[in-house]
Write a protein that holds these residues in place. Structure first.
Motif, PDB file in Angstrom:
ATOM      1  N   SER A 112       9.231 -14.964 -10.642  1.00 42.90           N
ATOM      2  CA  SER A 112      10.771 -14.823 -10.107  1.00 42.90           C
ATOM      3  C   SER A 112      10.697 -14.720  -8.786  1.00 42.90           C
ATOM      4  CB  SER A 112      11.560 -13.653 -10.898  1.00 42.90           C
ATOM      5  OG  SER A 112      10.806 -12.545 -10.472  1.00 42.90           O
ATOM      6  N   VAL A 113      11.832 -15.028  -7.772  1.00 44.91           N
ATOM      7  CA  VAL A 113      11.776 -14.858  -6.451  1.00 44.91           C
ATOM      8  C   VAL A 113      12.948 -13.887  -6.090  1.00 44.91           C
ATOM      9  CG1 VAL A 113      12.369 -16.065  -4.232  1.00 44.91           C
ATOM     10  CG2 VAL A 113      10.919 -17.391  -6.165  1.00 44.91           C
ATOM     11  N   VAL A 114      12.646 -12.966  -5.362  1.00 47.68           N
ATOM     12  CA  VAL A 114      13.761 -11.970  -4.911  1.00 47.68           C
ATOM     13  C   VAL A 114      13.986 -12.166  -3.800  1.00 47.68           C
ATOM     14  CG1 VAL A 114      14.100  -9.317  -4.581  1.00 47.68           C
ATOM     15  CG2 VAL A 114      12.573 -10.366  -6.567  1.00 47.68           C
ATOM     16  N   GLU A 140       5.551 -12.569 -11.959  1.00 48.04           N
ATOM     17  CA  GLU A 140       5.973 -13.313 -13.116  1.00 48.04           C
ATOM     18  C   GLU A 140       6.631 -14.522 -12.931  1.00 48.04           C
ATOM     19  OE1 GLU A 140       9.614 -10.838 -12.007  1.00 48.04           O
ATOM     20  OE2 GLU A 140       7.310 -10.804 -11.924  1.00 48.04           O
ATOM     21  N   GLU A 177       8.209 -13.922  -4.094  1.00 52.41           N
ATOM     22  CA  GLU A 177       7.796 -14.335  -5.180  1.00 52.41           C
ATOM     23  C   GLU A 177       6.967 -13.311  -6.321  1.00 52.41           C
ATOM     24  OE1 GLU A 177       5.460 -18.055  -7.602  1.00 52.41           O
ATOM     25  OE2 GLU A 177       5.882 -18.187  -5.566  1.00 52.41           O
ATOM     26  N   ARG A 178       7.351 -12.580  -7.290  1.00 51.20           N
ATOM     27  CA  ARG A 178       6.629 -11.901  -7.787  1.00 51.20           C
ATOM     28  C   ARG A 178       5.554 -12.341  -8.665  1.00 51.20           C
ATOM     29  NH1 ARG A 178      11.185  -6.936  -9.232  1.00 51.20           N
ATOM     30  NH2 ARG A 178       9.318  -5.869  -9.808  1.00 51.20           N
TER      31      ARG A 178
END
Length: 326
Positions: A308-310, A306, A303-304
């Motif tokens: 978002s999940v990569v 901002e 989880e970044r």
């Protein structure tokens, strides 16, 4: 027959008559006597007493072919063991054997490796008489996309096998390191031969630090051994067979259900970098985030900042803890 004699003597824990051994294995007394004599020459402490039979000393163990075979209780994983005193690399030997027709479940074990390897071509120190080095041959019938999960399945099996063999709680540092108390105790290297959508074979190599040893200065603060963590000797043969037993169960579950459900839950439960800040070393640009565990494809979810999940692929990036090895 020598492995079977060892297994029976160890199971009984008492004297076993020569007559019983003859009847059990369908051989002559002379054959039993010769087999026991060979085991004694190999280093086993076996007492032979007239009118009582043979007694194996409780702690008698010689790490090698017969010891491993005598302890292996699996259906297929490791049922065929090929042991070497020295090899360049168990993975290299396993690939050669797989190319030459070795069957699924064949286990290549070495006491010493002269050219041991880790991920990304790194060397792996492999001294003799101290550690466990083995490679398992698999010949699966599934799509190559699922192959990346095999190393994760082995990681789960190694962690569970270590706990069974010596009572030490081990964790997993994604994707392929096993850690105890924040230090690396095991590395795993999976390689495969694939043609289009067909997997010829997968070899999964494992190296576990077992006995007391000194590590290179650059590794001293992030490497350990099972002896250092539990303060006693650990049977290398039992460790191998416990890992094989755990792997067989985990792998069959993986073949049936994929890397989902309970197997994924167990893996995430042992994941030491879950819910911790990590640094993802991506060739396209490194970034920081919070590790949220793996998904059903074995990909690490990060989880970044901002939100978002990569999905992180093990073959493409490295993941490092911000505040240390894990």
């Amino acid at each position: 027959m020598k492995a079977k004699i060892l297994a029976l003597l160890r199971e009984r824990g008492d004297y076993v008559s020569g007559q019983e051994l003859c009847e059990q294995f369908g051989v002559s007394r002379t054959a039993v006597w010769k087999a026991v004599g060979q085991l004694k020459k190999e280093g086993y402490s076996i007492e032979a007493t007239p009118n009582r039979g043979y007694l194996l000393a409780p702690e008698s163990e010689v790490y090698g072919q017969h010891e491993l075979c005598s302890r292996m209780g699996t259906k297929w994983a490791g049922r065929r063991v090929v042991f070497y005193e020295t090899l360049p690399s168990t993975n290299l030997q396993a690939k050669l054997d797989a190319e030459n027709g070795a069957g699924e479940g064949t286990l290549i074990v070495a006491d010493t490796q002269t050219a041991g390897r880790g991920r990304r071509g790194r060397s792996w120190s492999s001294p003799g008489g101290k550690n466990v080095y083995f490679t398992l041959i698999l010949k699966p019938d599934f799509d190559p996309e699922k192959a990346a999960c095999v190393a994760l399945v082995m990681g789960l099996a190694v962690a569970e096998g270590i706990e069974k063999a010596c009572g030490v709680q081990a964790g997993i540092k994604w994707p392929n390191d096993i850690v105890v108390q924040g230090k690396k105790v095991c590395g795993i290297l999976a390689e495969m031969s694939v043609e289009q959508d067909f997997i010829h074979y997968i070899v999964v190599g494992v190296g576990i630090n077992v006995k007391e040893q000194e590590f290179a200065p650059e590794l001293a603060d992030r490497a350990t051994s099972l002896w250092q963590e539990c303060g006693r000797n650990v049977s290398r043969a039992r460790l191998v067979t416990e890992v094989m037993g755990a792997f067989e169960a985990c792998y069959e579950e993986f073949l049936r259900d994929g890397f989902a459900g309970k197997i994924m839950e167990r893996y995430n439960g042992l994941l030491v970098n879950r819910n911790r800040e990590v640094l993802v070393l991506d060739p396209q640009g490194e970034f920081r985030g919070i590790s949220r565990g793996v998904n059903e494809e074995g990909l690490l979810l990060v989880e970044r900042e901002e939100g978002s999940v990569v999905e992180v692929y093990a073959g493409e990036v490295s993941v490092r803890g911000i505040y240390g090895y894990v």
